[in-house]
Design a protein around this motif. Structure first.
Motif, PDB file in Angstrom:
ATOM      1  N   ARG A 159       0.828  -1.209   0.000  1.00 24.84           N
ATOM      2  CA  ARG A 159       0.000   0.000   0.000  1.00 24.84           C
ATOM      3  C   ARG A 159       0.862   1.258   0.000  1.00 24.84           C
ATOM      4  N   LEU A 160       1.898   1.288   0.797  1.00 27.21           N
ATOM      5  CA  LEU A 160       2.804   2.427   0.807  1.00 27.21           C
ATOM      6  C   LEU A 160       3.504   2.577  -0.536  1.00 27.21           C
ATOM      7  N   SER A 161       3.935   1.470  -1.111  1.00 21.13           N
ATOM      8  CA  SER A 161       4.616   1.517  -2.404  1.00 21.13           C
ATOM      9  C   SER A 161       3.692   2.060  -3.490  1.00 21.13           C
ATOM     10  N   ALA A 162       2.414   1.649  -3.443  1.00 18.85           N
ATOM     11  CA  ALA A 162       1.462   2.149  -4.438  1.00 18.85           C
ATOM     12  C   ALA A 162       1.283   3.662  -4.313  1.00 18.85           C
ATOM     13  N   MET A 163       1.202   4.175  -3.094  1.00 16.91           N
ATOM     14  CA  MET A 163       1.054   5.615  -2.893  1.00 16.91           C
ATOM     15  C   MET A 163       2.286   6.364  -3.383  1.00 16.91           C
ATOM     16  N   VAL A 164       3.464   5.832  -3.078  1.00 19.79           N
ATOM     17  CA  VAL A 164       4.692   6.488  -3.526  1.00 19.79           C
ATOM     18  C   VAL A 164       4.768   6.487  -5.047  1.00 19.79           C
ATOM     19  N   SER A 165       4.381   5.362  -5.668  1.00 21.19           N
ATOM     20  CA  SER A 165       4.420   5.276  -7.132  1.00 21.19           C
ATOM     21  C   SER A 165       3.480   6.293  -7.771  1.00 21.19           C
ATOM     22  N   GLU A 166       2.272   6.427  -7.227  1.00 27.12           N
ATOM     23  CA  GLU A 166       1.321   7.385  -7.781  1.00 27.12           C
ATOM     24  C   GLU A 166       1.777   8.824  -7.557  1.00 27.12           C
ATOM     25  N   LEU A 167       2.390   9.081  -6.410  1.00 24.36           N
ATOM     26  CA  LEU A 167       2.932  10.420  -6.174  1.00 24.36           C
ATOM     27  C   LEU A 167       4.057  10.735  -7.145  1.00 24.36           C
ATOM     28  N   LEU A 168       4.894   9.758  -7.426  1.00 26.34           N
ATOM     29  CA  LEU A 168       5.971   9.974  -8.396  1.00 26.34           C
ATOM     30  C   LEU A 168       5.413  10.213  -9.789  1.00 26.34           C
ATOM     31  N   GLU A 169       4.357   9.523 -10.141  1.00 26.06           N
ATOM     32  CA  GLU A 169       3.734   9.752 -11.446  1.00 26.06           C
ATOM     33  C   GLU A 169       3.159  11.161 -11.541  1.00 26.06           C
ATOM     34  N   LEU A 170       2.597  11.662 -10.437  1.00 21.58           N
ATOM     35  CA  LEU A 170       2.062  13.021 -10.434  1.00 21.58           C
ATOM     36  C   LEU A 170       3.156  14.065 -10.650  1.00 21.58           C
ATOM     37  N   THR A 171       4.333  13.814 -10.103  1.00 20.29           N
ATOM     38  CA  THR A 171       5.405  14.807 -10.169  1.00 20.29           C
ATOM     39  C   THR A 171       6.301  14.654 -11.391  1.00 20.29           C
ATOM     40  N   ASN A 172       6.220  13.521 -12.090  1.00 18.88           N
ATOM     41  CA  ASN A 172       7.124  13.278 -13.224  1.00 18.88           C
ATOM     42  C   ASN A 172       6.412  13.305 -14.559  1.00 18.88           C
ATOM     43  N   LEU A 173       5.217  13.890 -14.613  1.00 17.48           N
ATOM     44  CA  LEU A 173       4.484  13.925 -15.873  1.00 17.48           C
ATOM     45  C   LEU A 173       5.185  14.775 -16.932  1.00 17.48           C
ATOM     46  N   GLU A 174       5.868  15.828 -16.511  1.00 22.25           N
ATOM     47  CA  GLU A 174       6.494  16.726 -17.476  1.00 22.25           C
ATOM     48  C   GLU A 174       7.595  16.051 -18.282  1.00 22.25           C
ATOM     49  N   ARG A 175       8.149  14.964 -17.779  1.00 21.76           N
ATOM     50  CA  ARG A 175       9.211  14.269 -18.499  1.00 21.76           C
ATOM     51  C   ARG A 175       8.676  13.325 -19.568  1.00 21.76           C
ATOM     52  N   ALA A 176       7.379  13.067 -19.560  1.00 23.53           N
ATOM     53  CA  ALA A 176       6.807  12.114 -20.509  1.00 23.53           C
ATOM     54  C   ALA A 176       6.632  12.769 -21.878  1.00 23.53           C
ATOM     55  N   SER A 177       6.698  11.943 -22.911  1.00 25.11           N
ATOM     56  CA  SER A 177       6.459  12.417 -24.271  1.00 25.11           C
ATOM     57  C   SER A 177       4.962  12.411 -24.546  1.00 25.11           C
ATOM     58  N   ARG A 178       4.526  13.211 -25.516  1.00 23.68           N
ATOM     59  CA  ARG A 178       3.096  13.285 -25.819  1.00 23.68           C
ATOM     60  C   ARG A 178       2.841  13.520 -27.300  1.00 23.68           C
ATOM     61  N   GLY A 179       3.605  12.899 -28.148  1.00 18.06           N
ATOM     62  CA  GLY A 179       3.425  13.077 -29.581  1.00 18.06           C
ATOM     63  C   GLY A 179       2.971  11.829 -30.304  1.00 18.06           C
ATOM     64  N   GLU A 180       2.509  10.814 -29.573  1.00 18.66           N
ATOM     65  CA  GLU A 180       2.117   9.560 -30.208  1.00 18.66           C
ATOM     66  C   GLU A 180       0.655   9.626 -30.651  1.00 18.66           C
ATOM     67  N   PRO A 181       0.353   9.213 -31.889  1.00 18.87           N
ATOM     68  CA  PRO A 181      -1.059   9.115 -32.300  1.00 18.87           C
ATOM     69  C   PRO A 181      -1.713   7.890 -31.674  1.00 18.87           C
ATOM     70  N   LEU A 182      -2.955   8.052 -31.248  1.00 21.96           N
ATOM     71  CA  LEU A 182      -3.651   6.981 -30.542  1.00 21.96           C
ATOM     72  C   LEU A 182      -5.107   6.969 -30.960  1.00 21.96           C
ATOM     73  N   SER A 183      -5.637   5.782 -31.215  1.00 20.94           N
ATOM     74  CA  SER A 183      -7.038   5.633 -31.587  1.00 20.94           C
ATOM     75  C   SER A 183      -7.920   5.722 -30.346  1.00 20.94           C
ATOM     76  N   SER A 184      -8.966   6.525 -30.422  1.00 14.99           N
ATOM     77  CA  SER A 184      -9.861   6.684 -29.275  1.00 14.99           C
ATOM     78  C   SER A 184     -10.593   5.378 -28.969  1.00 14.99           C
ATOM     79  N   GLY A 185     -11.015   4.661 -30.014  1.00 17.50           N
ATOM     80  CA  GLY A 185     -11.704   3.401 -29.783  1.00 17.50           C
ATOM     81  C   GLY A 185     -10.825   2.376 -29.101  1.00 17.50           C
ATOM     82  N   GLN A 186      -9.589   2.296 -29.532  1.00 13.71           N
ATOM     83  CA  GLN A 186      -8.658   1.364 -28.902  1.00 13.71           C
ATOM     84  C   GLN A 186      -8.399   1.740 -27.452  1.00 13.71           C
ATOM     85  N   LEU A 187      -8.312   3.041 -27.185  1.00 14.80           N
ATOM     86  CA  LEU A 187      -8.080   3.515 -25.821  1.00 14.80           C
ATOM     87  C   LEU A 187      -9.227   3.124 -24.898  1.00 14.80           C
ATOM     88  N   ILE A 188     -10.455   3.337 -25.341  1.00 17.21           N
ATOM     89  CA  ILE A 188     -11.616   3.049 -24.503  1.00 17.21           C
ATOM     90  C   ILE A 188     -11.797   1.547 -24.318  1.00 17.21           C
TER      91      ILE A 188
END
Length: 381
Positions: free
Chosen positions: A206-235
């Motif tokens: 449980r602690l590890s899950a919270m730490v992982s989610e907190l790290l994801e919240l703070t490290n979003l700026e390092r992620a790339s965001r130029g990939e094309p993605l199908s909305s149907g496949q996503l849903i």
């Protein structure tokens, strides 16, 4: 460090320079015109009256010399009077400019004093906006808006710190209590040891899950965001991931997605949609229906996740996206989770230039809307 010059003094000096230049030009022009006029008057010949024999004995050059001296004296007096008038006008102008500029900048001085008195405790109180309707009023309005945003950030930061401390304290207290009991009883049988290890492992996860989610919240700026993605496949991917949990509680997941191409980070967008769907399944009653719809609205693509759960009060629809916030704290703990899922969804949506919010549902339950920008369609061949 030298003290910077005040705005009032700078405006006064600038106006003084302009006023001095104008006075100098006006004085030089007037003096030049006066000299030319005097020369023209001096060049006009004097018409002699009827002469007598006595007057013929008087020489004219002496009269002309007397007139020339008089004109030169008048010119000198005119020059001196012009300079004295220019100095007097400059002094009066500078005094009036300084007073008028000070009166015009008085609202800024008042606003500066009030801003200096502000602390983090009274940021929510707006400053008085002047009725002048000028830049000072615009500045006061902008400061009030900035203060409101800062106050919201400070409140969220305090809530985050308090909730994070509370969330971390609970599993740590469980671990400390269990280890203390185990040490006190001195029960080293395999079954007791295995039970302790299972509890420790669960709380550590449980602690590890919270730490992982907190790290994801703070490290979003390092992620790339130029990939094309199908909305149907996503849903459909999000629905498939939540299917086992839904089947265990006899919950039906209905999918209705229009085709659209999204631009962004595929993994983050998949996680955002999965969090919404898993929340809907988690809080829906057994045997109910969770509906996932996707449709295009201009340049945006909206993913709507509707459930038949207990719903969210209108007063809490903004706060549910804060980290560690729960509508029903006791029920949320029973269902698991750290209260970071919706906060992560909002962070991912804003990272992609979108938004997430809760709409008023027509019936029971909640209706979450994830709004994402669509990729521009390629031009036709």
């Amino acid at each position: 460090m030298r003290k910077p010059m005040s705005l009032r003094l700078r405006v006064t000096l600038l106006c003084a320079a302009l006023l001095t230049l104008c006075c100098l030009l006006l004085t030089v022009t007037n003096n030049f015109s006066a000299i030319r006029m005097a020369d023209a008057i001096q060049a006009v010949p004097l018409l002699p009256a009827q002469r007598t024999e006595l007057e013929d004995s008087v020489s004219l050059p002496m009269a002309e010399l007397h007139i020339s001296d008089t004109i030169q004296q008048a010119q000198g007096a005119f020059h001196m009077q012009s300079l004295l008038a220019m100095v007097a006008i400059l002094a009066l102008g500078l005094f009036l400019i300084y007073r008028l500029v000070g009166k015009a900048l008085a609202p800024l001085d008042t606003l500066t004093c009030r801003i200096r008195e502000r602390t983090a405790a009274d940021l929510a109180q707006p400053v008085e906006i002047p009725d002048s309707g000028d830049e000072a009023a615009a500045l006061a309005l902008a400061f009030n808006q900035m203060s409101q945003r800062l106050n919201q950030v400070f409140v969220m930061q305090r809530n985050f710190s308090r909730n994070a401390a509370h969330e971390f304290r609970t599993p740590l207290a469980v671990l400390k209590t269990r280890i203390g009991l185990f040490r006190k009883k001195q029960d080293f049988r395999p079954r007791a040891t295995l039970e302790l290890l299972q509890i420790v492992e669960g709380e550590v996860d449980r602690l590890s899950a919270m730490v992982s989610e907190l790290l994801e919240l703070t490290n979003l700026e390092r992620a790339s965001r130029g990939e094309p993605l199908s909305s149907g496949q996503l849903i459909r991917s999000a629905a498939d991931q939540a299917a086992p949990q839904a089947e265990a509680r006899s919950i039906t997941i209905l999918v209705d997605a229009a085709p659209c191409t999204l631009a962004g980070n595929a993994e983050l967008l998949r996680q955002a949609v999965c969090n919404l769907v898993e929340n809907a399944v988690k809080y829906s009653p057994a045997g109910s229906v969770v509906h996932i719809a996707g449709h295009r609205d201009g340049e945006w693509f909206q993913i709507v996740v509707a459930d038949q759960g207990p719903g969210i009060p209108e007063s809490l629809r903004q706060r549910i996206f804060e980290p560690f916030f729960r509508v029903d704290d006791s029920r949320s703990r029973q269902l698991g989770g750290a209260g970071l899922g919706l906060a992560l969804v909002r962070a991912i949506a804003e990272f992609h230039g979108g938004a997430v919010y809760v709409e008023k549902s027509r019936g029971a339950g909640s209706r979450f809307v994830l709004k994402l920008p669509c990729e521009k369609d390629p031009p036709p061949d």
